[in-house]
Design an enzyme around this catalytic site. Structure first.
Site, short mmCIF file in Angstrom:
data_model
loop_
_atom_site.label_atom_id
_atom_site.label_comp_id
_atom_site.label_asym_id
_atom_site.label_seq_id
_atom_site.Cartn_x
_atom_site.Cartn_y
_atom_site.Cartn_z
N LYS A 1 0.84 -1.18 0.00
CA LYS A 1 0.00 0.00 0.00
C LYS A 1 0.89 1.24 0.00
O LYS A 1 1.77 1.38 0.83
CB LYS A 1 -0.92 0.01 1.22
CG LYS A 1 -2.02 -1.05 1.18
CD LYS A 1 -2.98 -0.91 2.35
CE LYS A 1 -4.13 -1.89 2.24
NZ LYS A 1 -5.09 -1.77 3.36
N ASP B 1 -2.83 -5.88 1.56
CA ASP B 1 -1.37 -6.00 1.40
C ASP B 1 -0.78 -7.13 2.22
O ASP B 1 0.45 -7.30 2.23
CB ASP B 1 -0.68 -4.68 1.76
CG ASP B 1 -0.96 -4.23 3.19
OD1 ASP B 1 -2.01 -4.64 3.75
OD2 ASP B 1 -0.16 -3.47 3.74
N ASP C 1 0.42 -7.52 17.72
CA ASP C 1 -0.60 -6.96 16.85
C ASP C 1 -1.78 -7.91 16.70
O ASP C 1 -1.61 -9.12 16.54
CB ASP C 1 0.05 -6.70 15.48
CG ASP C 1 -0.84 -5.94 14.54
OD1 ASP C 1 -1.12 -4.77 14.82
OD2 ASP C 1 -1.25 -6.52 13.52
N GLU D 1 -2.62 -6.19 21.55
CA GLU D 1 -3.63 -5.36 20.90
C GLU D 1 -4.89 -6.21 20.80
O GLU D 1 -4.99 -7.10 19.96
CB GLU D 1 -3.20 -4.93 19.50
CG GLU D 1 -4.26 -4.03 18.85
CD GLU D 1 -4.13 -3.91 17.35
OE1 GLU D 1 -4.74 -2.97 16.80
OE2 GLU D 1 -3.46 -4.74 16.71
#
Length: 276
Positions: A60, A139, A172, A201
């Site tokens: 991206k 992506d 993440d 997260e």
């Protein structure tokens, strides 16, 4: 918090760093030069967004997203070398700072070293092509858990970085992986370096419900605390949102608490329906 999380973790000050935008050169050396200022601000942990090489296939923008990772065991050459990062860690430790790195174990870049070596480690479409389970994340392609060989690779990578000097991992979208993996990873890392800090997260409760409805992994904040010291506490997000909109009391005590829980359910249900 996890069963062995020190209570003083509640007071940690975590400073997020995006190396690409930190300093004139976007390099580890720029961050190293800034460490005394961060220490003077009262920072305890310097958290680095992904430091790894960025995938180029289907990226991206012109630079690509750091969460589209080419190689978990290497560093982005735009930032410097592993030796540069080691010096940065040593400098941070001399100032009493801890270093945390981002861990992105739900997905990799389309041209990751892993997809070339182990295409069977990924979710695949009907034609056998690795795919993402989140269409907006075009992506990246998703690793498929559980998988024993994959788990061993990822855990030994964590151990490698802990032995390298890293003091913590910010994981993440940790909610999208099995909790058994995170419990196992925490125990394995503690064998090579006790006291590593684990930050998850987490994700909105509505997304957890959606993931589960389509037979994909989705962990609540409470489940994540089996393996993590800290999470993003998205389970209170709908109540916070209601308070900001003036639809619930910030105090959330007595009748207000009941109203807040009712609003929380309403917001979760609305999110599942795709409403704002």
């Amino acid at each position: 918090m996890a069963f062995d999380t020190p209570k003083n973790y509640r007071n940690l000050v975590i400073y997020e760093v995006y190396v690409r935008n930190h300093g004139p050169n976007g390099a580890f050396a720029d961050v190293e030069a800034d460490l005394p200022r961060l220490a003077g601000m009262g920072v305890d942990i310097v958290w680095f967004m992904p430091i790894h090489p960025i995938g180029q296939l289907n990226k991206k923008g012109s630079l690509g997203c750091p969460y589209s990772i080419l190689d978990y065991r290497a560093v982005n050459p735009e930032y410097g070398t592993k030796d540069d990062f080691a010096r940065l860690i040593a400098a941070a430790h001399r100032l009493g700072l801890k270093v945390m790195i981002d861990v992105v174990y739900n997905h990799t870049a389309h041209d990751s070293v892993l997809v070339r070596q182990h295409p069977d480690w990924y979710h695949q479409d009907a034609s056998g092509k690795p795919m993402t389970t989140v269409p907006d994340w075009s992506d990246v392609i998703d690793l498929k858990h559980p998988n024993e060989e994959l788990a061993l690779y990822l855990i030994t990578t964590l151990q490698m970085w802990a032995e390298f000097g890293v003091d913590g991992f910010r994981c993440d979208v940790a909610s999208l992986l099995p909790v058994d993996f995170w419990r196992r990873a925490r125990a394995a890392v503690a064998q090579v370096k006790p006291g590593v800090i684990w930050l998850a997260e987490s994700v909105h409760a509505a997304w957890v419900a959606h993931r589960r409805s389509v037979n994909l992994s989705g962990l609540s904040d409470g489940e994540l605390y089996q393996a993590f010291d800290l999470t993003y506490n998205y389970d209170i997000w709908p109540v916070w949102q209601a308070a900001v909109l003036g639809q619930a009391s910030v105090a959330l005590s007595g009748d207000a608490a009941l109203s807040g829980r009712h609003l929380s359910r309403q917001f979760h249900q609305a999110a599942l329906r795709g409403e704002s």
